[in-house]
Write a protein that holds these residues in place. Sequence first.
Motif, PDB file in Angstrom:
ATOM      1  N   HIS A   5      -9.008  -7.391  -8.795  1.00 25.88           N
ATOM      2  CA  HIS A   5      -7.474  -6.939  -8.336  1.00 25.88           C
ATOM      3  C   HIS A   5      -6.682  -6.798  -9.378  1.00 25.88           C
ATOM      4  O   HIS A   5      -6.579  -5.881  -9.484  1.00 25.88           O
ATOM      5  CB  HIS A   5      -6.865  -6.788  -7.122  1.00 25.88           C
ATOM      6  CG  HIS A   5      -6.150  -5.399  -6.522  1.00 25.88           C
ATOM      7  ND1 HIS A   5      -6.566  -4.068  -6.554  1.00 25.88           N
ATOM      8  CD2 HIS A   5      -5.482  -5.278  -6.190  1.00 25.88           C
ATOM      9  CE1 HIS A   5      -5.109  -3.530  -6.389  1.00 25.88           C
ATOM     10  NE2 HIS A   5      -4.088  -4.831  -6.026  1.00 25.88           N
ATOM     11  N   ARG A  31     -10.309 -10.218  -4.974  1.00 23.79           N
ATOM     12  CA  ARG A  31      -8.647 -10.731  -5.698  1.00 23.79           C
ATOM     13  C   ARG A  31      -8.302 -10.678  -7.115  1.00 23.79           C
ATOM     14  O   ARG A  31      -7.772  -9.707  -7.642  1.00 23.79           O
ATOM     15  CB  ARG A  31      -8.475 -11.597  -4.523  1.00 23.79           C
ATOM     16  CG  ARG A  31      -6.869 -11.947  -5.350  1.00 23.79           C
ATOM     17  CD  ARG A  31      -6.274 -13.257  -4.783  1.00 23.79           C
ATOM     18  NE  ARG A  31      -7.134 -14.801  -5.185  1.00 23.79           N
ATOM     19  CZ  ARG A  31      -7.395 -15.053  -6.291  1.00 23.79           C
ATOM     20  NH1 ARG A  31      -6.631 -14.614  -7.081  1.00 23.79           N
ATOM     21  NH2 ARG A  31      -8.507 -16.391  -6.512  1.00 23.79           N
ATOM     22  N   ILE A  61       0.423  -0.932  -0.105  1.00 26.28           N
ATOM     23  CA  ILE A  61      -0.119   0.123  -0.181  1.00 26.28           C
ATOM     24  C   ILE A  61       1.083   1.100  -0.336  1.00 26.28           C
ATOM     25  O   ILE A  61       0.587   2.085  -0.820  1.00 26.28           O
ATOM     26  CB  ILE A  61      -1.059  -0.075   1.065  1.00 26.28           C
ATOM     27  CG1 ILE A  61      -2.294  -0.809   0.809  1.00 26.28           C
ATOM     28  CG2 ILE A  61      -1.714   1.279   1.186  1.00 26.28           C
ATOM     29  CD1 ILE A  61      -2.919  -1.396   2.090  1.00 26.28           C
ATOM     30  N   GLY A  85      -8.624  -2.286  -5.241  1.00 26.88           N
ATOM     31  CA  GLY A  85      -7.439  -2.809  -3.882  1.00 26.88           C
ATOM     32  C   GLY A  85      -8.406  -2.030  -2.221  1.00 26.88           C
ATOM     33  O   GLY A  85      -7.921  -2.692  -1.627  1.00 26.88           O
ATOM     34  N   LEU A  86      -8.979  -1.727  -2.535  1.00 25.49           N
ATOM     35  CA  LEU A  86     -10.057  -0.571  -1.077  1.00 25.49           C
ATOM     36  C   LEU A  86     -10.626  -1.465  -1.463  1.00 25.49           C
ATOM     37  O   LEU A  86     -10.947  -2.058   0.610  1.00 25.49           O
ATOM     38  CB  LEU A  86     -10.129   0.854  -1.582  1.00 25.49           C
ATOM     39  CG  LEU A  86     -10.373   1.413  -0.558  1.00 25.49           C
ATOM     40  CD1 LEU A  86      -9.935   1.856   0.353  1.00 25.49           C
ATOM     41  CD2 LEU A  86     -11.179   2.629  -0.611  1.00 25.49           C
ATOM     42  N   ARG A 131     -11.198  -4.836  -1.951  1.00 23.56           N
ATOM     43  CA  ARG A 131      -9.815  -5.719  -1.807  1.00 23.56           C
ATOM     44  C   ARG A 131      -9.475  -5.950   0.161  1.00 23.56           C
ATOM     45  O   ARG A 131      -9.708  -6.989   1.112  1.00 23.56           O
ATOM     46  CB  ARG A 131      -9.217  -6.232  -2.515  1.00 23.56           C
ATOM     47  CG  ARG A 131      -8.714  -7.616  -2.157  1.00 23.56           C
ATOM     48  CD  ARG A 131      -7.749  -7.672  -3.089  1.00 23.56           C
ATOM     49  NE  ARG A 131      -6.186  -8.621  -2.769  1.00 23.56           N
ATOM     50  CZ  ARG A 131      -6.397 -10.155  -2.190  1.00 23.56           C
ATOM     51  NH1 ARG A 131      -7.887 -10.261  -1.992  1.00 23.56           N
ATOM     52  NH2 ARG A 131      -5.888 -10.996  -1.644  1.00 23.56           N
ATOM     53  N   ARG A 132      -9.689  -4.718   0.157  1.00 20.56           N
ATOM     54  CA  ARG A 132      -8.837  -3.378   1.704  1.00 20.56           C
ATOM     55  C   ARG A 132      -9.469  -4.149   2.656  1.00 20.56           C
ATOM     56  O   ARG A 132      -9.640  -4.853   3.929  1.00 20.56           O
ATOM     57  CB  ARG A 132      -8.211  -2.934   1.859  1.00 20.56           C
ATOM     58  CG  ARG A 132      -7.272  -2.698   3.167  1.00 20.56           C
ATOM     59  CD  ARG A 132      -6.652  -1.513   2.885  1.00 20.56           C
ATOM     60  NE  ARG A 132      -5.741  -1.397   4.027  1.00 20.56           N
ATOM     61  CZ  ARG A 132      -5.116  -1.892   5.159  1.00 20.56           C
ATOM     62  NH1 ARG A 132      -4.426  -3.191   4.677  1.00 20.56           N
ATOM     63  NH2 ARG A 132      -4.965  -0.808   6.532  1.00 20.56           N
ATOM     64  N   TRP A 133     -10.748  -3.788   2.249  1.00 12.40           N
ATOM     65  CA  TRP A 133     -12.022  -3.754   2.746  1.00 12.40           C
ATOM     66  C   TRP A 133     -12.240  -5.356   3.448  1.00 12.40           C
ATOM     67  O   TRP A 133     -13.038  -5.591   4.664  1.00 12.40           O
ATOM     68  CB  TRP A 133     -13.002  -2.965   2.781  1.00 12.40           C
ATOM     69  CG  TRP A 133     -12.570  -1.139   2.898  1.00 12.40           C
ATOM     70  CD1 TRP A 133     -12.225  -0.989   3.332  1.00 12.40           C
ATOM     71  CD2 TRP A 133     -13.576  -0.611   2.092  1.00 12.40           C
ATOM     72  NE1 TRP A 133     -11.972   0.670   3.307  1.00 12.40           N
ATOM     73  CE2 TRP A 133     -12.886   0.618   2.310  1.00 12.40           C
ATOM     74  CE3 TRP A 133     -14.587  -0.940   0.867  1.00 12.40           C
ATOM     75  CZ2 TRP A 133     -13.717   2.206   1.885  1.00 12.40           C
ATOM     76  CZ3 TRP A 133     -14.903   1.292   0.561  1.00 12.40           C
ATOM     77  CH2 TRP A 133     -14.283   2.423   0.703  1.00 12.40           C
ATOM     78  N   ALA A 138     -11.606  -8.865   1.728  1.00 10.81           N
ATOM     79  CA  ALA A 138     -11.181  -9.708   1.155  1.00 10.81           C
ATOM     80  C   ALA A 138     -11.973 -10.946   0.728  1.00 10.81           C
ATOM     81  O   ALA A 138     -12.924 -11.570   1.033  1.00 10.81           O
ATOM     82  CB  ALA A 138      -9.973 -10.500   1.848  1.00 10.81           C
TER      83      ALA A 138
END
Length: 160
Positions: free
Chosen positions: A143, A140, A81, A128-129, A131-133, A135
Amino acid sequence: MIAKWLIMNGLTIIIIVLWSLYRGYESNYILIGKIISQAAFILFLININMYFVFLLIRKSKIRKVKIQLAKISKKMMKFHIPIAITATVLIISHAAIMITAHQEQLWKAKTITGAVAFSLLVLLLYSGLLRRWKASGKRRRFHYTMAFIFLGFVLFHVFI
């Protein structure tokens, strides 16, 4: 396999730098913009290589290699990140420099492909955000698919 992968990364960077030198620049201001974009590309390449590290972990049949790559990926993911944020800031700086340097040429193919690549970057960062919140396999895949589409448009932007 790893040697081929590193050689391809090195060759890609060398080709882009040589292409940039071949195309030349009109002022030092544009040269700075090109150098910033090359730094951003290298950072992006580092991040996209995470996909290949994970791919090698999945495909390798040698346990020792899997363990070593897992250790590397664990260390690299801590920087994923921050590297992405740094690359994004550099890309925004590159765009600002190039737009101010070429205000009269905003409708050229180079500028339009850059705008499309920047739009794809926004989608990539959003994926990506997401996925971070939370998964999931779908997020995936979204992303890394966005990462490869972005890479394709960036290469198109560089060589147009």
